[in-house]
Structure formats: structure tokens, C-alpha cells
Design a protein around this motif. Sequence first.
Motif, short mmCIF file in Angstrom:
data_model
loop_
_atom_site.label_atom_id
_atom_site.label_comp_id
_atom_site.label_asym_id
_atom_site.label_seq_id
_atom_site.Cartn_x
_atom_site.Cartn_y
_atom_site.Cartn_z
N LEU A 171 -4.84 44.96 32.38
CA LEU A 171 -4.17 43.74 32.85
C LEU A 171 -2.71 44.01 33.20
O LEU A 171 -2.20 43.52 34.23
N ALA A 172 -2.02 44.81 32.39
CA ALA A 172 -0.62 45.14 32.67
C ALA A 172 -0.49 45.92 33.96
O ALA A 172 0.41 45.67 34.79
N ALA A 173 -1.41 46.89 34.18
CA ALA A 173 -1.36 47.69 35.41
C ALA A 173 -1.66 46.83 36.63
O ALA A 173 -1.00 46.96 37.68
N ALA A 174 -2.68 45.95 36.53
CA ALA A 174 -3.04 45.09 37.67
C ALA A 174 -1.92 44.11 37.99
O ALA A 174 -1.62 43.85 39.17
N THR A 175 -1.27 43.54 36.96
CA THR A 175 -0.16 42.60 37.18
C THR A 175 1.01 43.30 37.88
O THR A 175 1.63 42.73 38.79
N ALA A 176 1.31 44.53 37.46
CA ALA A 176 2.40 45.28 38.09
C ALA A 176 2.08 45.56 39.55
O ALA A 176 2.96 45.47 40.42
N LEU A 177 0.83 45.90 39.86
CA LEU A 177 0.44 46.17 41.25
C LEU A 177 0.55 44.91 42.11
O LEU A 177 0.97 44.96 43.27
N GLU A 234 2.54 42.35 41.70
CA GLU A 234 3.95 42.01 41.91
C GLU A 234 4.72 43.11 42.63
O GLU A 234 5.93 42.96 42.88
N GLY A 235 4.05 44.22 42.98
CA GLY A 235 4.72 45.30 43.69
C GLY A 235 5.65 46.13 42.83
O GLY A 235 6.64 46.67 43.34
N LYS A 236 5.33 46.27 41.55
CA LYS A 236 6.17 47.04 40.63
C LYS A 236 5.44 48.31 40.20
O LYS A 236 4.22 48.43 40.33
N LEU A 237 6.20 49.27 39.67
CA LEU A 237 5.65 50.53 39.19
C LEU A 237 5.42 50.45 37.69
O LEU A 237 6.38 50.42 36.90
#
Length: 514
Positions: A57-63, A65-68
Motif C-alpha cells: 500500500l505504501a509503494a502504490a500510494t507513492a507511485l 502521488e508521483g513520489k519515490l
Amino acid sequence: MLVLFETAAGFAIFKVLDESKLQQVDSLYKEFETPEKANRIVKLKHFEKFQDTTEALAAATALVEGKLGKSLKKVLKKVVAKEAHEQLAISDAKLGGVIKDKLDLTCVHSPAVAELMRCIRGQMESLISGLPPREMSAMSLGLAHSLSRYKLKFSPDKVDTMIVQAISLLDDLDKELNNYIMRCREWYGWHFPELGKVITDNLAYCRTIRTVGDRTNVASTDLSEILPEEVEAEVKLAAEISMGTEVSEQDIANIQHLCDQVIEISEYRAQLYDYLKNRMMAIAPNLTVMVGELVGARLISHAGSLLNLAKHPASTVQILGAEKALFRALKTRKDTPKYGLIYHASLVGQTTAKNKGKISRMLAAKTALAIRYDALGEDTNTEMGAENRAKLEARLRQLEDKGIRRISGTGKAMAKAEKYQHKSEVRIYDPSGDSTIPSTSKKRKIEEVEEEEEALPVTPVVKSKKSKKEPELEEVETTDTPKKKKKKKDKTEEVMLKEEEEEVVVTEVCEDSF
């Protein structure tokens, strides 16, 4: 070239074996028709699997929002940094910019890369080994549910969903209350029709029916807690002489049950209105100050959310809710509407019909500023809304009081208007026209005839018989009148002679000049 591919189970890094195939974008899908062909184009280099749903979930949310994210950064440092000369194909251009800034890697995003990602997704089961299809589908479903819950919980523009639902429910309650009260009045009107004319308030009407029941109980029932004394006396008097029909106790019980429903819905509506007022003051305080909580909530509901409403220009806010009239006017080439939902604001309501268009335009401009301040600003005070409302009220007073200004002279000077004084002529009734008998006497008629004769020109009258008493006076009168006439004749002759002499002199002068 390396390819970064995101899945619900983890991140995959692929190595492109034949880059020449990427130039043929339209026919690239033919190279991925079978797993054998796909393995000739790309090869799995590394796969980083997520430990649990929280990490996914953390990885998908970052993707999104366009974050690394941390996991992606770890993979890129471990695998891609060893081959820094290689280009990295990614599906999101915004994410590529972040990777280039932080890790100094060359990222590529093009239509060919998008088509390659689609082809890899089609053959994902054969390209990524060690992931059975059943486990992959379960991970995708779990991540989708977690991501949806996260968006609903933490989305900043979903707070006003409560306002949209509350104002919609308030409108529905008003419609239902109207139907219930109309049915209640018509139903009980067969038994006691005079009560509907005496009690105009709907809630008091239902409470009276609930307390009284049959109209024969009105005389012995105390209604002082529901009605004023004067109205209570009228109700008791009307019950004694009522022309309604007799109904059974079962009918009265059903009517009273309907009254209970009306009273409960009215109390819940008042509670819902207080809740809506508090939510509006918390979420959009400046908008509430400008147009009120009901109009503000309807504007938010019509736009979908406060953020969507903030994107509208002032001209759209002005006619929001009158779209049908706008398109009909454009189609028939007539005047477009001047206001929509904003017409129900208090500032527009207290304006004369002549100035409603001007005030609605100015109010829409200030309201658009208040909406953007509420949606995008950090402060939650109402100073801006109160200040703009004061300016609009001053402008409204100026429009209502100014009248006509002078065109010439100083523009600031007001046209002087005289104080209006009501002048009415009071006419008294003439009773002389009521009788057909002449009201004037014969003597009066004789005097009127003599006055008319005196007004006529005097003609010489020769009298044959002279009275003996006044012979001298008549002689004096006869001698005086011809002398006066002679004098007048002499004067006229002298004037005629003078005019003839002047004419002769003028003719001589004209002849000399020629």
C-alpha cells in the motif's frame, strides 16, 4: 535498456534484449503473442517482492502521488545503479523526473515504452517465475481494497461529502413533509374543516390534532401550550358549529399516527439543519457568510465538491443551477439568465427587481473569491467574507438610494428631488341634482335676463310715450350723447388726415432717391 515494471506483488526489473523491435510500435504486440517470443525480447533481471499488504500500500500510494518510495529507491540502488549507463524505461514521466533528480539515472518515457509495458503485462505470468496466477490475483484484490480505503479516508476533498448528503436529505425531507401535511389537512378536513382556516401553522395544526382527536373533545381540552389564547377561543367556537362529518375512532387513530410522523420528521429536520450549519461554518466559513449556509451547500452539491466549485469562474457561479435556461436562451438567441442558485441569497432577495442582475454579478465575483479562499487557503477565519459582504451591502445601499445623478456639472453631485406632497381635491356632493323641481325663483330669472340685456350692445330706442315726471333728464341725456359722438368723429378725421400727409411725404422721398 532496463524496464521498471510495477505489480501488486512487487517491483520487477527487465532487460530489453532486442531494442530494434521497439521502433516498430504498431507491430510490437506480435512479438509477445507467445511466451517464447516474449522471452526473446525481454528478460527478468530482478524481482523485489513486497513483505506484506502495508508495504504494498505504501509503494502504490507513492507511485500514485508521483513520489519515490523507500522500497523502490532500495531496488534502484541495488540493481540499476550498477548499470548506470543503461537507460531506464518507466510508465510515469513525473516519477522519472524524481528518479533523475535523486539517483541521477536517465529515464525514458515514450509511446513505445507504454506499448512495451502493455505487452509485458499480457505475458506477466510467463515472464515472472515463482508467482502462481492464484496468488497474484489475491494480491491484486487485497491491494485494490486497501488503496480504496486509504483514498476515502485521507482524501482532503472528501470532507464536504457530508455537506452534499445533508443538503440533499434536507430537500427530500421538505418534499416529504409537504406531502404528509397536505394529506393530513385534507384527511382531517372531512371531520373538522374549520380548523385548517383557524390554524395556519402546519406543526401547530398536527399537534392540535394529536392532542384533541375528535372535535367533540375540543371544549374539554386545554390547548394553551400549543396555541395562543385568541386562536384557542376561535378553535373552540368553530368546533361547536362545525359542519364536518362524523368519523370513527379508528380513522382518528390513523390520522393521529400520521401527525406523529409529521412531528418527528419536523424535529429531525431542525436537527439536520443545525448540523448542516455547523459543518458549513467549519468547512466553508467565508462562503457561508456571503450567501448563507443553504445556498452555499447547494452550490457545493451542484458542483460536486468544494474543490470543483473553486475551479469555476465567477460567471459560472452566478448562473450555476440555471443551465437549462442558459442553453435554451443560446439556442433561441434570447437573453441569457442573470442568476441561478445564487438568486436565493439574502443580498439578492432584498434588492429591487431593477438591480437584481447587478447585485447577483457582484455577489458571484466576491463569492468565487471566498470559495477559493476556503478551499485552498490555510486560515479558517471569516474576516474576508465579512469584509466583502460589507462592501456589497454598501454598494446595494448606494444603488437603492442614489436615484438619478446629474449628467452635466460635477458627477458626484446628487440630483435634487423636490419633496413630494400629496395634493388631492375633495369634491362635495351636490344635492341639487336629486330633485326635478327648479330651485331658482322667477325673480332670479328676471334678474338674469336683465344682466344679459345689459351685456348686449346698446341700440337707440325711440320712446313714443314720455313720462311727465322726468322730461328734463331725458333731454339732457339726448343732448349729451350726440356731442360725444361728434367728438369721436372729429378725432378719427384728424388721424386720417395725418396718415395721408405722411404717405405723401414718403412717396416724395422715394421719387427723389430714384
